[in-house]
Design a protein around this motif. Sequence first.
Motif, PDB file in Angstrom:
ATOM      1  N   LEU A  46       0.854  -1.187   0.000  1.00  0.00           N
ATOM      2  CA  LEU A  46       0.000   0.000   0.000  1.00  0.00           C
ATOM      3  C   LEU A  46       0.890   1.238   0.000  1.00  0.00           C
ATOM      4  O   LEU A  46       1.972   1.230   0.581  1.00  0.00           O
TER       5      LEU A  46
ATOM      6  N   ARG B 264       1.737   3.664 -11.630  1.00  0.00           N
ATOM      7  CA  ARG B 264       0.820   3.024 -12.577  1.00  0.00           C
ATOM      8  C   ARG B 264       1.508   2.750 -13.911  1.00  0.00           C
ATOM      9  O   ARG B 264       1.243   1.724 -14.545  1.00  0.00           O
TER      10      ARG B 264
ATOM     11  N   ASP C 203       1.207  -3.088  -8.776  1.00  0.00           N
ATOM     12  CA  ASP C 203      -0.126  -3.505  -8.368  1.00  0.00           C
ATOM     13  C   ASP C 203      -0.299  -3.290  -6.862  1.00  0.00           C
ATOM     14  O   ASP C 203      -0.218  -4.209  -6.074  1.00  0.00           O
TER      15      ASP C 203
ATOM     16  N   PRO D 204      -2.597  -0.753  -3.861  1.00  0.00           N
ATOM     17  CA  PRO D 204      -3.579   0.320  -3.669  1.00  0.00           C
ATOM     18  C   PRO D 204      -2.890   1.608  -3.236  1.00  0.00           C
ATOM     19  O   PRO D 204      -1.928   1.578  -2.470  1.00  0.00           O
TER      20      PRO D 204
ATOM     21  N   ASP E 117      -6.550   5.023  -5.798  1.00  0.00           N
ATOM     22  CA  ASP E 117      -7.737   4.213  -5.541  1.00  0.00           C
ATOM     23  C   ASP E 117      -8.727   4.945  -4.656  1.00  0.00           C
ATOM     24  O   ASP E 117      -9.920   4.669  -4.684  1.00  0.00           O
ATOM     25  N   ASP E 118      -8.208   5.860  -3.841  1.00  0.00           N
ATOM     26  CA  ASP E 118      -9.076   6.590  -2.915  1.00  0.00           C
ATOM     27  C   ASP E 118      -8.331   7.849  -2.486  1.00  0.00           C
ATOM     28  O   ASP E 118      -7.126   7.983  -2.733  1.00  0.00           O
TER      29      ASP E 118
ATOM     30  N   LEU F 273      -9.276  -0.428   1.555  1.00  0.00           N
ATOM     31  CA  LEU F 273      -8.453  -0.543   0.344  1.00  0.00           C
ATOM     32  C   LEU F 273      -7.784  -1.907   0.259  1.00  0.00           C
ATOM     33  O   LEU F 273      -7.779  -2.536  -0.796  1.00  0.00           O
TER      34      LEU F 273
ATOM     35  N   ARG G 274     -10.469  -4.518  -0.518  1.00  0.00           N
ATOM     36  CA  ARG G 274     -10.956  -4.440  -1.879  1.00  0.00           C
ATOM     37  C   ARG G 274      -9.891  -4.915  -2.866  1.00  0.00           C
ATOM     38  O   ARG G 274     -10.170  -5.567  -3.854  1.00  0.00           O
ATOM     39  N   HIS G 275      -8.655  -4.547  -2.558  1.00  0.00           N
ATOM     40  CA  HIS G 275      -7.563  -4.847  -3.470  1.00  0.00           C
ATOM     41  C   HIS G 275      -7.330  -6.346  -3.574  1.00  0.00           C
ATOM     42  O   HIS G 275      -7.035  -6.867  -4.631  1.00  0.00           O
TER      43      HIS G 275
END
Length: 227
Positions: free
Chosen positions: A47, A67, A72, A74, A96-97, A115, A118-119
């Motif tokens: 993260l 990116r 990969d 969050p 992502d947020d 996060l 969800r990830h």
Amino acid sequence: MRVLIVEDEQELAAALREAMESIGHAVDLAPDAELAEEFLAAYPYDLAILDVMLPRRSGLDVCRFARARKLDLPILMLTARDTLADKVAGLDAGADDYLVKPFELAELLARVRALLRRHSPRKDAVLRVGDLSLDPASGEVLRGGTPIRLARKERALLEVLMRNAGRIVPRARILEHLWDMDAEPDPEVIRAHVKLLRRAISDRHEPRLIETVHGVGYRMNADVQDA
Ligand code: CA
């Protein structure tokens, strides 16, 4: 898990680090975009928390960098202004947020949990090896139904071993996941934590759930699960 925090305000950076460490994560801090990109290129993070306003280049640049490299993980952006344009810019850059400053640490922790869940949905599933279970969400550890209290490092160590049950986890990998780069513990320190963990889960007799692979690392024995 290993978290990268990119924030140039020292006080906030220290508070974020403390919050992340309090829930068992290893933390690296970068005060600017340049160092953040170096860290992202070099270490496997689970993260990243990215402030938008950094000296020279912005957190959005770091986000685009991550990116573009198809990292990969969050990314939670911290924005100073609650405007639609700022939020859209963050999400467009690949975040992502986002959280608008100032925020409560409790809010940050809730977003981080969401996060991570969800990830990787499976990251929240209860882990089991033999009669031992660990619930990553609550941190609860049970052996044969009996609750076991573990210190933070031991719980994190157990988690990385259980997630890789049946596979050898090299010492370098354990170091990467449980310690930030300032700490640099030697193999003796890992050995000491493994010893504490074994004692805590009453794993002192053969066949052990945690197997030492001499000179390499450790393995949780998944075979015991089927026995
Ligand atoms: Ca800032």
